[in-house]
Scaffold this active site. Structure first.
Site, short mmCIF file in Angstrom:
data_model
loop_
_atom_site.label_atom_id
_atom_site.label_comp_id
_atom_site.label_asym_id
_atom_site.label_seq_id
_atom_site.Cartn_x
_atom_site.Cartn_y
_atom_site.Cartn_z
N SER A 43 0.87 -1.19 0.00
CA SER A 43 0.00 0.00 0.00
C SER A 43 0.90 1.23 0.00
CB SER A 43 -0.94 -0.01 1.20
OG SER A 43 -0.23 0.11 2.41
N HIS A 156 -3.27 -6.18 2.58
CA HIS A 156 -2.35 -7.19 3.12
C HIS A 156 -2.98 -8.55 3.32
CE1 HIS A 156 0.39 -3.81 4.89
NE2 HIS A 156 0.40 -3.86 3.58
N GLN A 164 -6.44 -1.95 7.23
CA GLN A 164 -5.28 -2.79 6.94
C GLN A 164 -4.64 -3.42 8.19
OE1 GLN A 164 -2.33 -1.33 3.85
NE2 GLN A 164 -1.09 -1.07 5.68
N GLU A 206 1.75 -9.51 7.00
CA GLU A 206 2.56 -9.06 8.13
C GLU A 206 2.41 -9.99 9.34
OE1 GLU A 206 1.92 -4.86 8.78
OE2 GLU A 206 2.90 -4.37 6.88
N ASP A 244 -4.02 1.06 11.75
CA ASP A 244 -3.62 1.69 10.49
C ASP A 244 -4.66 1.31 9.44
OD1 ASP A 244 -2.57 2.74 8.22
OD2 ASP A 244 -0.78 1.47 8.14
N GLU A 288 -3.21 5.60 12.39
CA GLU A 288 -2.34 5.99 11.27
C GLU A 288 -3.17 6.01 9.98
OE1 GLU A 288 0.93 3.23 11.01
OE2 GLU A 288 1.07 3.48 8.85
N LYS A 340 9.73 5.20 7.25
CA LYS A 340 10.16 4.02 6.49
C LYS A 340 11.36 4.43 5.64
CE LYS A 340 5.46 2.13 5.83
NZ LYS A 340 4.23 2.38 5.07
N HIS A 368 8.61 -1.16 9.31
CA HIS A 368 8.94 -2.12 8.25
C HIS A 368 8.05 -1.87 7.03
CE1 HIS A 368 5.39 -4.96 9.42
NE2 HIS A 368 5.06 -3.70 9.46
N ARG A 369 8.14 -2.74 6.03
CA ARG A 369 7.19 -2.77 4.91
C ARG A 369 6.48 -4.13 4.93
NH1 ARG A 369 7.39 2.03 1.85
NH2 ARG A 369 5.27 1.31 1.50
N SER A 370 5.38 -4.21 4.21
CA SER A 370 4.66 -5.49 4.20
C SER A 370 5.46 -6.58 3.49
CB SER A 370 3.28 -5.31 3.58
OG SER A 370 3.37 -4.68 2.32
P1 PGA Z 1 3.06 -1.28 3.05
O1 PGA Z 1 2.14 -1.08 4.33
O2 PGA Z 1 4.41 -1.69 3.50
O3 PGA Z 1 2.32 -2.34 2.28
O4 PGA Z 1 3.06 0.05 2.34
C1 PGA Z 1 2.61 -0.61 5.55
C2 PGA Z 1 1.83 0.58 6.03
O5 PGA Z 1 0.90 1.07 5.36
O6 PGA Z 1 2.14 1.10 7.10
ZN ZN Z 2 0.58 2.77 6.98
#
Ligand code: PGA
Ligand code: ZN
Length: 422
Positions: A43, A156, A164, A206, A244, A288, A340, A368-370
């Site tokens: 995302s 996710h 999410q 995740e 989030d 978030e 990030k 982190h990232r997904s």
């Molecule tokens: P992403 O999601 O790593 O898939 O972008 C994480 C988030 O939105 O915080």
């Molecule tokens: Zn986010």
């Protein structure tokens, strides 16, 4: 002796979703070596630094990163070899200038960040310091409170949830190790509750559960509260909830469409009301991306209504970019930022983003990232930046646990010098 960069190599490896990503290794003339592997979001915010993908449909559906690898071993290596590895900001700047674009789209943020992080690791080794101490100095002894994503929805997981991430936040724990135990026990209690209700206990990207809940988004919060209690903790006191929604993913034609949970379409103001009612009902301490990435007015409305009592985190809105963080501070669009490294693409620009947050009295959450790898750079980075909070997924899946295990190591290494929490 000045430790100079001798060689830079790179490899196309796979992330936790099985998609290609970049791994970089930097070797110094004194024998020190640093390696870094780069994560990848699903995302993603539209203003993030560009992740360079080959677009060759005959390999990995176009997701290969051979060009990024070549950029590391070719142009970037040629520009950086011979530079002092401890001059992180100069090295990052040299790559930014070499790339020459606004969002690192020519060489790729995945290539640039891989080098940036690997240089930091190699320099730390050369100085004989653990990474957190090298990046954070002698004051780096604050361990972050983990936000653990125990129920996954949105992009996710194929669950019934529009939102999410539903996270548990063990803010009442005395140490990081205890916080992790609180989280793990709650995660296991949640599994039993889901199972007893006939819900699936398979997990999303995740590591959080991804059930088809009949009651939608609210039921997720109810189940988490029940799990906290079943594990023997007091909701809100020992363990709170963070959300989030990643609202960009369900924003369409000017409306927030809660389709999966069948809650209908909502305006930005109605979303604020919805969040307000949830905050009244459940022990939620942080939300978030409650609004979409371009809905600055919605974010400001949310912060005006709820920012005095809970943390309002901007992720896709500011994408770890000092330029957008400065605007969000000015417009009171949030009171914290998600951080990030790969949204901005170098270690030193990420530190700049955190510096801005601190100056404004904002919170920050290292994330982190997904799509992740076994690299635990961000765990050291969180301690280096003074702890606060870290978001690195649920209490399962090794790419998530790698970060938690590294934090356990750091806490043990610091011994009685370690501090926990914000
Ligand atoms: P992403 O999601 O790593 O898939 O972008 C994480 C988030 O939105 O915080
Ligand atoms: Zn986010």
């Amino acid at each position: 002796m000045i430790p100079t960069i001798e060689t830079i190599t790179a490899l196309e490896i796979l992330d936790s979703r099985g998609f290609p990503t970049v791994r970089v290794t930097v070797a110094l003339d004194d024998g020190s070596v640093g390696t870094a592997s780069i994560p990848s979001g699903a995302s993603t915010g539209e203003n993030e630094a560009t992740e360079l993908r080959d677009g060759d449909a005959t390999r990995y559906g176009g997701k290969g990163v051979l060009q990024a690898v070549e950029n590391v071993t070719g142009e970037i290596a040629a520009a950086l070899e011979g530079m002092d590895a401890t001059e992180q900001a100069a090295i990052d700047l040299a790559m930014i200038e070499l790339d020459g674009t606004e969002n690192k789209s020519r060489l790729g943020a995945n290539a640039i960040l891989g080098v940036s992080q690997a240089v930091a690791r190699a320099a730390a080794q050369s100085c004989g310091l653990p990474l957190y101490a090298y990046l954070g100095g002698v004051g780096a002894r604050h361990l972050p409170i983990p936000m653990m994503n125990v129920i996954n929805g949105g992009k996710h997981a194929d669950s019934s949830l529009d939102f999410q991430e539903f996270m548990i936040f063990p803010l009442g724990a005395p140490t990081f190790a205890e916080a992790l135990r609180y989280g793990s026990e709650t995660f296991q209690a949640l599994k039993k509750i889901l199972h007893a209700k006939g819900y699936a206990t398979s997990v999303g990207d995740e590591g959080g559960f991804a059930p088809q809940l009949k009651g939608g988004n609210e039921e997720a919060c109810e189940l988490i509260v029940a799990a906290i209690e079943k594990a023997g903790y007091v909701p809100g006191q020992d363990i709170a909830i963070c959300l989030d929604p990643a609202a960009t993913s369900f924003y369409e034609d000017g409306k927030y469409r809660l389709t999966r949970s069948r809650q209908g379409d909502k305006t930005a103001a109605e979303m604020v009301e919805l969040y307000q009612s949830w905050v009244n009902e459940y022990p939620i301490v942080s939300i978030e991306d409650g609004h979409a990435e371009n809905d600055w007015a919605g974010f400001a409305q949310m912060t005006a209504a709820l920012g005095g009592s809970i943390q309002i985190v901007a992720d896709d809105l500011v994408v770890t970019n000092p330029k957008f963080i400065a605007r969000a501070i000015e417009e009171k669009a949030a009171n914290a930022a998600l951080i990030k490294l790969n949204q901005i693409g170098t270690v030193s620009e990420t530190i700049d983003a955190i510096h801005l947050c601190r100056k404004a009295g904002w919170g920050f959450v290292i994330s982190h990232r997904s799509g992740e790898t076994e690299d635990s750079f961000m765990a050291d980075f969180a301690v280096a930046m003074g702890g606060g909070q870290i978001k690195t997924g649920s209490v399962c899946r090794s790419e998530r646990i790698a970060k938690y295990n590294r934090l356990l190591e750091i806490e043990a290494e610091l011994g009685s010098a370690a501090r926990f929490g914000a």
